[in-house]
Write a protein that holds these residues in place. Structure first.
Motif, PDB file in Angstrom:
ATOM      1  N   UNK A 133       0.998  -1.191  -0.063  1.00  0.00           N
ATOM      2  CA  UNK A 133       0.023  -0.194  -0.137  1.00  0.00           C
ATOM      3  C   UNK A 133       0.969   1.239  -0.067  1.00  0.00           C
ATOM      4  N   UNK A 134       1.857   1.243   0.787  1.00  0.00           N
ATOM      5  CA  UNK A 134       2.795   2.344   0.781  1.00  0.00           C
ATOM      6  C   UNK A 134       3.276   2.719  -0.711  1.00  0.00           C
ATOM      7  N   UNK A 135       3.658   1.376  -1.443  1.00  0.00           N
ATOM      8  CA  UNK A 135       4.146   1.700  -2.799  1.00  0.00           C
ATOM      9  C   UNK A 135       3.276   2.546  -3.487  1.00  0.00           C
ATOM     10  N   UNK A 136       2.031   1.953  -3.386  1.00  0.00           N
ATOM     11  CA  UNK A 136       0.974   2.410  -4.240  1.00  0.00           C
ATOM     12  C   UNK A 136       0.730   3.866  -3.945  1.00  0.00           C
ATOM     13  N   UNK A 137       0.938   4.466  -2.643  1.00  0.00           N
ATOM     14  CA  UNK A 137       0.728   5.750  -2.241  1.00  0.00           C
ATOM     15  C   UNK A 137       1.827   6.318  -3.012  1.00  0.00           C
ATOM     16  N   UNK A 138       3.026   6.067  -3.006  1.00  0.00           N
ATOM     17  CA  UNK A 138       4.010   6.752  -3.635  1.00  0.00           C
ATOM     18  C   UNK A 138       3.568   7.034  -5.063  1.00  0.00           C
ATOM     19  N   UNK A 139       3.119   5.995  -5.661  1.00  0.00           N
ATOM     20  CA  UNK A 139       2.676   6.330  -6.884  1.00  0.00           C
ATOM     21  C   UNK A 139       1.772   7.194  -7.125  1.00  0.00           C
ATOM     22  N   UNK A 140       0.601   6.957  -6.329  1.00  0.00           N
ATOM     23  CA  UNK A 140      -0.432   8.102  -6.303  1.00  0.00           C
ATOM     24  C   UNK A 140       0.076   9.287  -6.009  1.00  0.00           C
ATOM     25  N   UNK A 141       1.147   9.688  -5.043  1.00  0.00           N
ATOM     26  CA  UNK A 141       1.557  10.956  -4.826  1.00  0.00           C
ATOM     27  C   UNK A 141       2.446  11.439  -6.339  1.00  0.00           C
ATOM     28  N   UNK A 142       3.077  10.519  -7.105  1.00  0.00           N
ATOM     29  CA  UNK A 142       3.790  11.023  -8.189  1.00  0.00           C
ATOM     30  C   UNK A 142       2.566  11.375  -9.208  1.00  0.00           C
ATOM     31  N   UNK A 143       1.664  10.695  -9.360  1.00  0.00           N
ATOM     32  CA  UNK A 143       0.503  10.995 -10.141  1.00  0.00           C
ATOM     33  C   UNK A 143      -0.096  12.447  -9.847  1.00  0.00           C
ATOM     34  N   UNK A 144      -0.258  12.636  -8.639  1.00  0.00           N
ATOM     35  CA  UNK A 144      -0.718  14.157  -7.995  1.00  0.00           C
ATOM     36  C   UNK A 144       0.226  15.259  -8.357  1.00  0.00           C
ATOM     37  N   UNK A 145       1.681  14.822  -8.357  1.00  0.00           N
ATOM     38  CA  UNK A 145       2.381  16.018  -8.859  1.00  0.00           C
ATOM     39  C   UNK A 145       2.386  16.075 -10.461  1.00  0.00           C
ATOM     40  N   UNK A 146       2.188  14.980 -10.903  1.00  0.00           N
ATOM     41  CA  UNK A 146       2.056  15.054 -12.759  1.00  0.00           C
ATOM     42  C   UNK A 146       0.486  15.984 -12.710  1.00  0.00           C
ATOM     43  N   UNK A 147      -0.301  15.789 -12.098  1.00  0.00           N
ATOM     44  CA  UNK A 147      -1.532  16.230 -12.104  1.00  0.00           C
ATOM     45  C   UNK A 147      -1.472  17.516 -11.872  1.00  0.00           C
ATOM     46  N   UNK A 148      -0.694  17.993 -10.880  1.00  0.00           N
ATOM     47  CA  UNK A 148      -0.497  19.362 -10.627  1.00  0.00           C
ATOM     48  C   UNK A 148       0.311  19.920 -11.803  1.00  0.00           C
ATOM     49  N   UNK A 149       1.324  19.588 -12.225  1.00  0.00           N
ATOM     50  CA  UNK A 149       2.055  20.160 -13.261  1.00  0.00           C
ATOM     51  C   UNK A 149       1.214  20.071 -14.566  1.00  0.00           C
ATOM     52  N   UNK A 150       0.297  19.422 -14.667  1.00  0.00           N
ATOM     53  CA  UNK A 150      -0.652  19.503 -16.150  1.00  0.00           C
ATOM     54  C   UNK A 150      -1.329  20.825 -15.873  1.00  0.00           C
ATOM     55  N   UNK A 151      -1.932  20.901 -14.547  1.00  0.00           N
ATOM     56  CA  UNK A 151      -2.800  22.016 -14.318  1.00  0.00           C
ATOM     57  C   UNK A 151      -2.078  23.288 -14.273  1.00  0.00           C
ATOM     58  N   UNK A 152      -0.991  23.312 -13.912  1.00  0.00           N
ATOM     59  CA  UNK A 152      -0.066  24.615 -14.140  1.00  0.00           C
ATOM     60  C   UNK A 152       0.142  24.872 -15.602  1.00  0.00           C
ATOM     61  N   UNK A 153       0.630  23.858 -16.379  1.00  0.00           N
ATOM     62  CA  UNK A 153       0.772  24.146 -17.845  1.00  0.00           C
ATOM     63  C   UNK A 153      -0.596  24.594 -18.479  1.00  0.00           C
TER      64      UNK A 153
END
Length: 351
Positions: A133-153
């Motif tokens: 589950x922790x590994x999944x959370x890290x991946x989720x966090x990476x997706x969150x960062x990517x999503x934030x980046x897309x919003x800013x772009x």
């Protein structure tokens, strides 16, 4: 009473004197060769009217070509603005999707948060499952960062599109003001020309209509009967088709800003003729002269474009025999005319 009668006779005597003076002046005017209509406005000479009308029509035509160019630029600005608005709408849709995805990730993290990861590992009854589950959370966090980046772009791109749209709106506003100025100039020149021609007696005006602006209208005598130039006389089938189209439009009225099919200005006729042959030409005379290969007058062939005046403000299509077909001005329809009727400025062969 006598005095009263004398006072009434003085004006009569004065009238008699004025009448005598008038008769004497009329006799003197007759002796001097005048017709006695000195108070009437002298009729302008037809040749002078022709020259002045020609000048006004040329000035109106030069303004018409500027109007056509401004209209073309305005239409380009409108197309660019519409494209920017469409792209911004697409970007805003993507932004909404990116924000929705980011909100889902944030909500999931909030629901799953609350304990320090190390403590949660210690207290977990399933350490292996927790680590997964922790590994999944890290991946989720990476997706969150990517999503934030897309919003800013997306936000940056939308702002860029808004800035570009503002520029196009300014350009379009300027083009519209330019169109209004040229329209005012054109209508003023044409009104002045019509007013000038209206000063002539009807019989002189009728003669002027047939020969007005021999420098810009042409005439109907000679080999001007409608009949297409065959392709062997032209440099190619497209040129032959353009000439054939121009012949079919003989007699069509001149209307400034018109590109057919029933009325034309000079460059509008040329554009329509070549459009019928599948060739796209620019809208204005000063752009059309650069739309092909420049050729000397001695090498003219049917279908070549011929230009006149130093400002390249008039164009016709060459049909052979030293003649062209052109749309002269509002006082004359599309017709055949000799090239020598206007100051020749250059020629172009459309390829």
């Amino acid at each position: 009473m006598a005095a009263h009668r004398r006072s009434r006779q003085r004006p009569a005597g004065g009238t008699t004197a004025r009448t005598a003076a008038t008769i004497a002046l009329a006799g003197a005017a007759t002796a001097a060769g005048f017709d006695g209509s000195g108070h009437a406005e002298p009729q302008p000479a037809p040749d002078r009217v022709r020259a002045d009308a020609d000048r006004l029509y040329r000035e109106a035509e030069a303004a018409t070509e500027k109007y056509n160019g401004a209209q073309e630029r305005a239409e380009s600005a409108r197309r660019r603005l519409r494209a920017l608005q469409d792209e911004r709408a697409r970007r805003e849709d993507r932004l909404a999707s990116a924000r929705a995805a980011l909100g889902s990730v944030a909500a999931a993290q909030y629901r799953g948060g609350g304990l320090d990861p190390a403590l949660r590992l210690v207290l977990s009854e399933d350490p292996d499952g927790y680590l997964d589950g922790a590994a999944l959370a890290e991946r989720v966090d990476s997706r969150r960062k990517a999503a934030v980046g897309r919003v800013r772009s997306q936000l940056r791109e939308i702002e860029r599109l808004r800035g570009a749209a503002r520029i196009e709106v300014t350009s379009l506003t300027s083009r519209r003001a330019e169109l209004k100025r040229h329209r005012t100039t054109i209508t003023g020149k044409l009104t002045a020309a019509r007013r000038l021609l209206s000063r002539l007696p009807p019989e002189q005006r009728a003669g002027l209509d047939e020969g007005t602006s021999r420098s810009s209208q042409g005439h109907r005598d000679g080999p001007a009967a409608p009949g297409p130039v065959t392709s062997p006389a032209a440099p190619g089938p497209r040129a032959a088709q353009a000439v054939s189209y121009a012949y079919r439009k003989l007699g069509s009225p001149y209307v400034w800003g018109a590109t057919g099919p029933d009325a034309f200005d000079c460059s509008g006729l040329i554009q329509a003729a070549y459009r019928s042959a599948g060739v796209s030409l620019p809208r204005t005379t000063y752009a059309q002269i650069d739309a092909g290969r420049r050729i000397p007058r001695s090498e003219l062939l049917p279908g070549d474009l011929v230009f006149f005046y130093s400002g390249i403000s008039h164009v016709g299509i060459y049909v052979g025999g030293g003649r062209m077909i052109h749309a002269p001005n509002p006082s004359a329809p599309v017709r055949v005319a000799p090239l020598d009727e206007m100051p020749f400025a250059g020629a172009t062969r459309v390829t």
